[in-house]
Design an enzyme around this catalytic site. Structure first.
Site, PDB file in Angstrom:
ATOM      1  N   GLY A  72       0.834  -1.204   0.000  1.00 35.59           N
ATOM      2  CA  GLY A  72       0.000   0.000   0.000  1.00 35.59           C
ATOM      3  C   GLY A  72       0.872   1.258   0.000  1.00 35.59           C
TER       4      GLY A  72
ATOM      5  N   ASP B 158      -3.890 -12.696   3.913  1.00 36.53           N
ATOM      6  CA  ASP B 158      -5.167 -11.998   4.080  1.00 36.53           C
ATOM      7  C   ASP B 158      -5.424 -11.893   5.582  1.00 36.53           C
ATOM      8  OD1 ASP B 158      -7.798 -11.215   4.300  1.00 36.53           O
ATOM      9  OD2 ASP B 158      -8.477 -12.428   2.611  1.00 36.53           O
TER      10      ASP B 158
ATOM     11  N   ALA C 165      -5.601  -2.119   5.567  1.00 37.69           N
ATOM     12  CA  ALA C 165      -6.957  -1.679   5.907  1.00 37.69           C
ATOM     13  C   ALA C 165      -7.766  -1.540   4.630  1.00 37.69           C
ATOM     14  CB  ALA C 165      -6.917  -0.334   6.629  1.00 37.69           C
TER      15      ALA C 165
ATOM     16  N   THR D 105      -9.300   1.187   2.981  1.00 38.95           N
ATOM     17  CA  THR D 105      -9.114   2.629   3.188  1.00 38.95           C
ATOM     18  C   THR D 105     -10.021   3.505   2.322  1.00 38.95           C
ATOM     19  OG1 THR D 105      -7.301   2.606   1.582  1.00 38.95           O
ATOM     20  CG2 THR D 105      -6.699   2.387   3.902  1.00 38.95           C
TER      21      THR D 105
ATOM     22  N   THR E 158      -6.601   6.327  12.631  1.00 42.10           N
ATOM     23  CA  THR E 158      -7.000   7.495  11.849  1.00 42.10           C
ATOM     24  C   THR E 158      -7.689   8.578  12.685  1.00 42.10           C
ATOM     25  OG1 THR E 158      -8.603   8.123  10.124  1.00 42.10           O
ATOM     26  CG2 THR E 158      -9.083   6.127  11.306  1.00 42.10           C
ATOM     27  N   ASP E 159      -7.645   9.805  12.171  1.00 45.15           N
ATOM     28  CA  ASP E 159      -8.391  10.915  12.770  1.00 45.15           C
ATOM     29  C   ASP E 159      -9.900  10.710  12.625  1.00 45.15           C
ATOM     30  OD1 ASP E 159      -7.927  11.215   9.960  1.00 45.15           O
ATOM     31  OD2 ASP E 159      -8.769  13.235  10.066  1.00 45.15           O
TER      32      ASP E 159
ATOM     33  N   TYR F 209     -16.093   3.786   8.131  1.00 51.56           N
ATOM     34  CA  TYR F 209     -14.621   3.683   8.118  1.00 51.56           C
ATOM     35  C   TYR F 209     -14.084   4.000   9.515  1.00 51.56           C
ATOM     36  CZ  TYR F 209      -9.720   4.900   7.265  1.00 51.56           C
ATOM     37  OH  TYR F 209      -8.345   4.981   7.339  1.00 51.56           O
TER      38      TYR F 209
ATOM     39  N   TRP G  57      -4.564  12.393   6.607  1.00 51.19           N
ATOM     40  CA  TRP G  57      -4.282  13.077   5.334  1.00 51.19           C
ATOM     41  C   TRP G  57      -2.922  12.647   4.758  1.00 51.19           C
ATOM     42  CZ3 TRP G  57      -6.349  18.755   4.787  1.00 51.19           C
ATOM     43  CH2 TRP G  57      -7.644  18.842   5.288  1.00 51.19           C
TER      44      TRP G  57
HETATM   45  N1  LIG Z   1      -4.405   7.291   3.485  1.00 50.25           N
HETATM   46  C1  LIG Z   1      -4.689   8.123   4.503  1.00 50.25           C
HETATM   47  O1  LIG Z   1      -4.886   9.336   4.316  1.00 50.25           O
HETATM   48  C2  LIG Z   1      -4.778   7.576   5.912  1.00 50.25           C
HETATM   49  C3  LIG Z   1      -5.131   8.463   6.947  1.00 50.25           C
HETATM   50  C4  LIG Z   1      -5.206   7.964   8.251  1.00 50.25           C
HETATM   51  C5  LIG Z   1      -4.921   6.639   8.505  1.00 50.25           C
HETATM   52  N2  LIG Z   1      -4.611   5.799   7.487  1.00 50.25           N
HETATM   53  C6  LIG Z   1      -4.324   4.398   7.801  1.00 50.25           C
HETATM   54  O2  LIG Z   1      -2.982   4.142   7.399  1.00 50.25           O
HETATM   55  C7  LIG Z   1      -2.849   2.790   6.955  1.00 50.25           C
HETATM   56  C8  LIG Z   1      -2.159   2.777   5.600  1.00 50.25           C
HETATM   57  O3  LIG Z   1      -2.926   3.535   4.681  1.00 50.25           O
HETATM   58  P1  LIG Z   1      -2.568   3.594   3.128  1.00 50.25           P
HETATM   59  O4  LIG Z   1      -3.045   4.915   2.646  1.00 50.25           O
HETATM   60  O5  LIG Z   1      -1.173   3.146   2.897  1.00 50.25           O
HETATM   61  O6  LIG Z   1      -3.592   2.499   2.577  1.00 50.25           O
HETATM   62  P2  LIG Z   1      -3.560   1.662   1.232  1.00 50.25           P
HETATM   63  O7  LIG Z   1      -2.662   2.296   0.218  1.00 50.25           O
HETATM   64  O8  LIG Z   1      -4.989   1.415   0.868  1.00 50.25           O
HETATM   65  O9  LIG Z   1      -2.875   0.319   1.694  1.00 50.25           O
HETATM   66  C9  LIG Z   1      -3.563  -0.641   2.464  1.00 50.25           C
HETATM   67  C10 LIG Z   1      -3.113  -1.999   1.993  1.00 50.25           C
HETATM   68  O10 LIG Z   1      -3.827  -2.995   2.724  1.00 50.25           O
HETATM   69  C11 LIG Z   1      -4.188  -4.018   1.804  1.00 50.25           C
HETATM   70  N3  LIG Z   1      -5.307  -4.819   2.265  1.00 50.25           N
HETATM   71  C12 LIG Z   1      -6.637  -4.591   2.094  1.00 50.25           C
HETATM   72  N4  LIG Z   1      -7.352  -5.620   2.579  1.00 50.25           N
HETATM   73  C13 LIG Z   1      -6.457  -6.517   3.074  1.00 50.25           C
HETATM   74  C14 LIG Z   1      -6.600  -7.796   3.682  1.00 50.25           C
HETATM   75  N5  LIG Z   1      -7.782  -8.360   3.875  1.00 50.25           N
HETATM   76  N6  LIG Z   1      -5.470  -8.446   4.061  1.00 50.25           N
HETATM   77  C15 LIG Z   1      -4.238  -7.891   3.858  1.00 50.25           C
HETATM   78  N7  LIG Z   1      -4.054  -6.694   3.273  1.00 50.25           N
HETATM   79  C16 LIG Z   1      -5.158  -6.010   2.879  1.00 50.25           C
HETATM   80  C17 LIG Z   1      -4.559  -3.226   0.556  1.00 50.25           C
HETATM   81  O11 LIG Z   1      -4.639  -4.064  -0.575  1.00 50.25           O
HETATM   82  P3  LIG Z   1      -5.707  -3.688  -1.766  1.00 50.25           P
HETATM   83  O12 LIG Z   1      -5.380  -2.282  -2.159  1.00 50.25           O
HETATM   84  O13 LIG Z   1      -5.386  -4.717  -2.803  1.00 50.25           O
HETATM   85  O14 LIG Z   1      -7.058  -3.806  -1.160  1.00 50.25           O
HETATM   86  C18 LIG Z   1      -3.408  -2.235   0.509  1.00 50.25           C
HETATM   87  O15 LIG Z   1      -2.275  -2.771  -0.139  1.00 50.25           O
HETATM   88  C19 LIG Z   1      -4.256   2.211   6.974  1.00 50.25           C
HETATM   89  O16 LIG Z   1      -4.412   1.440   8.134  1.00 50.25           O
HETATM   90  C20 LIG Z   1      -5.170   3.421   7.030  1.00 50.25           C
HETATM   91  O17 LIG Z   1      -6.387   3.131   7.686  1.00 50.25           O
HETATM   92  C21 LIG Z   1      -4.523   6.242   6.198  1.00 50.25           C
END
Ligand SMILES: NC(=O)c1ccc[n+]([C@@H]2O[C@H](COP(=O)([O-])OP(=O)(O)OC[C@H]3O[C@@H](n4cnc5c(N)ncnc54)[C@H](OP(=O)(O)O)[C@@H]3O)[C@@H](O)[C@H]2O)c1
Length: 298
Positions: A10, A47, A71, A73, A112-113, A136, A161
């Site tokens: 991710g 998974d 997650a 997301t 997350t916020d 979410y 963010w």
């Molecule tokens: N992005 C933001 O702005 C933000 C803000 C606050 C907190 N966060 C938190 O930060 C973390 C990382 O975010 P990110 O932006 O890097 O998210 P991301 O790019 O969506 O990466 C999440 C990864 O988890 C994988 N995933 C989904 N379902 C899964 C499963 N069942 N088993 C194993 N892996 C799985 C996704 O694969 P697929 O894409 O193939 O589904 C993806 O590779 C998350 O926990 C998110 O909640 C993110």
């Protein structure tokens, strides 16, 4: 240290894993799949919603710490498919927490916020009450509760963010739009702190030796609206032909209720004298430079 990372393919995971290597750690990359076009080093298919699969990977790889970034997301997707949101974000985190408890491994859960309702006018500390507005946020909060209940050695790291060069973030979408459009609308009444995935990764790595388990807020310094962020990203990229029309969130077509003012105060870091997160503008500049270098090398 051998660090198992979920969501390694991710946006955050792809910055975090090489930085773990640079810091002398050995990441065990796990994910459900690989992103199209991404150059993924060897990774384990895991998974997180299958406790059996998770246990088998722990048994085989024997991690010394776990950074759980996987997650669902897509916040609007979570609103449309709440069962999937709870399956991945709550049930998936439950199975990670159970494995960490069984193998006595510290877990760093990225949250997350969106656990807050955004009604507070001041930045939220780790001691403020949560009240998610969306599936979410509620499913990520359920994950926090699983981790806190099952794992004595837990770090709940809330961030917000995120911008990363290996993912589709708000800023990358703004820059994509700039190729074909000369004006668009951006929300002006939601405030947060844009955070570079590399800065979050660096703080996670600094927290690895810590034994002060608990909840931490990690974001870049300062805050802005989505409109200010878009304007800053365009200006720093030398793009001048765009008109951004400010709109209230109520006019943005989305099924998700988002917190209006969810700025995170990094109070746990402050109290430990560790809060040296840089201003979001500096981090954004660095992000844009790194994205330019990456695109030039493709
Ligand atoms: N992005 C933001 O702005 C933000 C803000 C606050 C907190 N966060 C938190 O930060 C973390 C990382 O975010 P990110 O932006 O890097 O998210 P991301 O790019 O969506 O990466 C999440 C990864 O988890 C994988 N995933 C989904 N379902 C899964 C499963 N069942 N088993 C194993 N892996 C799985 C996704 O694969 P697929 O894409 O193939 O589904 C993806 O590779 C998350 O926990 C998110 O909640 C993110």
């Amino acid at each position: 240290m051998k660090v198992l990372v979920t969501g390694a393919n991710g946006m955050l995971g792809q910055d975090l894993c090489p930085m773990l290597e640079e810091a002398g750690h050995t990441p065990v990359r796990t994910d459900v799949g690989v992103k199209e076009g991404a150059a993924a080093p060897a990774w384990e298919a895991m998974d997180i919603t299958s406790p059996q699969v998770v246990r088998e990977v722990f048994e085989r790889t024997r991690p010394e710490a776990v950074i759980h970034a996987a997650a669902y997301t897509d916040v609007d997707g979570c609103e449309r498919s709440p069962d999937l949101a709870y399956k991945i974000n709550a049930m998936g985190t439950w199975s990670m927490a159970a494995a960490c408890a069984e193998f006595d491994v510290p877990i760093y859960y990225i949250s997350t916020d969106f656990v807050f309702d955004g009604e507070k006018s001041e930045p939220y500390t780790e001691f403020d009450a949560v009240n998610p507005l969306s599936h979410y946020g509620a499913s990520k909060l359920a994950g926090e509760q699983m981790v806190a209940r099952l794992c004595r050695k837990h770090f709940i790291v809330r961030t917000q963010w995120l911008n990363g060069v290996h993912g589709r973030s708000f800023v990358s979408i703004m820059l994509e739009l700039a190729r074909t459009r000369s004006e668009w609308k951006v929300v002006v009444d939601q405030i947060g702190s844009p955070t570079f995935t590399r800065d979050l990764s660096a703080m996670l790595i600094r927290l690895l030796p810590s034994r002060l388990y608990g909840t931490y807020h990690v974001s870049n310094r300062g805050a802005c609206s989505w409109h200010e962020l878009a304007a800053a990203a365009l200006q720093m990229s030398g793009i001048t032909h765009i008109t951004l029309h400010p709109i209230p969130a109520s006019q943005w077509p989305s099924p998700t209720r988002r917190p209006a003012h969810s700025v995170l105060r990094r109070y746990a870091l402050e109290l430990q004298g560790m809060d040296d997160m840089r201003p979001w503008q500096e981090a954004l500049q660095d992000f844009l430079q790194q994205q330019k270098t990456l695109t030039a090398n493709l």
